[in-house]
Scaffold this motif. Sequence first.
Motif: not given
Length: 481
Positions: A295-307, A309-311, A363-366, A443-446
């Motif tokens: 679930a975190p992988l899916s939400t990260f992929a959908g996160t708006d890059p305006a934050n 981070y995110g794809l 995932f940490l650097p890339f 969610a936060s990048l941290t």
Amino acid sequence: MTTTSPARAASLGVSASLIGWLFCVELTSGILQGYYVPLISDIVKHLDIHDADYNWFDAIQLLVSALVVPILAKLGDMHGHKRVLLVATVITAGATWWLAFAGSFTTYLIAFALQGFYVVWLPLEVALIFERGRRSDSGVSQTRRAAGLLVVALETGAIVGALLSGILFTSLGSLPATLAVPAVCVTLVFFAILFGVPESEPLPGRRLDSTGFAVLAVALLLVTGGLTLLRLNGPGSVWVWLLIALGVLAFLPFGLIELRKADPAIDLRVMARPTMWPVITTAGLLGISLLGAQAPLSTFAGTDPANGYGLGLPAFARSLLIGVYLISMIIGAVLFPLVSRWATPRWALIIASLLVGIGYLLFLPFHAQTLQVLVNMLIAGLGSGALMGALPAAAAAAAPRGQTGVATGMTNTTKTIGGSIASAVFGVVLLAGASTTVTSTAASLTGYITVWLICSLGAFAATALLFFVPKSAFADAPAEG
């Protein structure tokens, strides 16, 4: 010219037929796991509930799974794995038909919980294959290859289910009619098992340790209940920590009871063997990434890059990303038996765990580009797919006769518990710091970095534990008469 004994030839023939039928069973299991995800928004509207309420369905199904697998696995060792597989399939079929016509939150919750009986399919299938393979001098390697094929069926079914449900709902326009399709599949699987799968040969004179299973059920209920509250109410609730503490303490009397039993619910002495405890523990650590991080992988992929981070990928692109991940798991499951033959089963397990750790560590650097995330998921998927089939097969090979089902079931139970713990913790971690993001739902990048780091450290810990397995473990043994 080499010759094959009649006993071995018969065993190989039965195993090939058995694997074919069980392939259909796991294909259906995958369909169940992938079918409902694309329909979540439509199910929520149909039941007239909030989006967050759907979390209860997943939580209660995980709870039921953790409770029933040890009991059903032991009953399989006692009365025959096929017989218990049929019972679990009947319950799953009934629950899946119920889901098709459930019209309220409560009825859907109960049906979805009972559908969780399907999680015992894979442990029972591996036990069936291994018990048949005991008659062959290559029974252990046969089980590894067969378990890999079952994982191929499982992940293929998940892909088919996710694609099929969206297509059918669009064409049929009716949610009950769409939800009836997996019910038909499970019903057909019952007859495939009934007429196509031979029964195993249970040891006579076994007894069900009802006291031990009752204490175990209470302990698991308290721990998983506390984790569910942690995910829903956060770490500030006193009930969360009280339930978890009581659940952990309940394992103490369970251990004392089991050590005094001649035929315990779970033989802790067997579980403590150097060929067993690293495998069971690795299954729990695998659950962190396999069940907790998706679930975190899916939400990260959908996160708006305006934050920052995110794809920012749309739903269809995210589904393709997950599809590639599932395909990498299929490849890992197929390659594991080949690596085991080239090296040793022990080294193959170590390499698979190492791949999971490396994949999540990257995932940490890339994580800034889609290609980077895709490569990370491919690496982690290869290891995860290999371990999914390899761990129950390894547990079956390490178990004495009469405890194969319990051993394979324990890999599933610990994996479920590991996933439940990770899911609850990850939910809290991702929520922390979310107020600093640009979009309200992000969610936060941290938090994401913490999730990836925990997954990586868990896999590396499993890698280290597997070095405690004897070097010659899980190799083929002489055939049993």
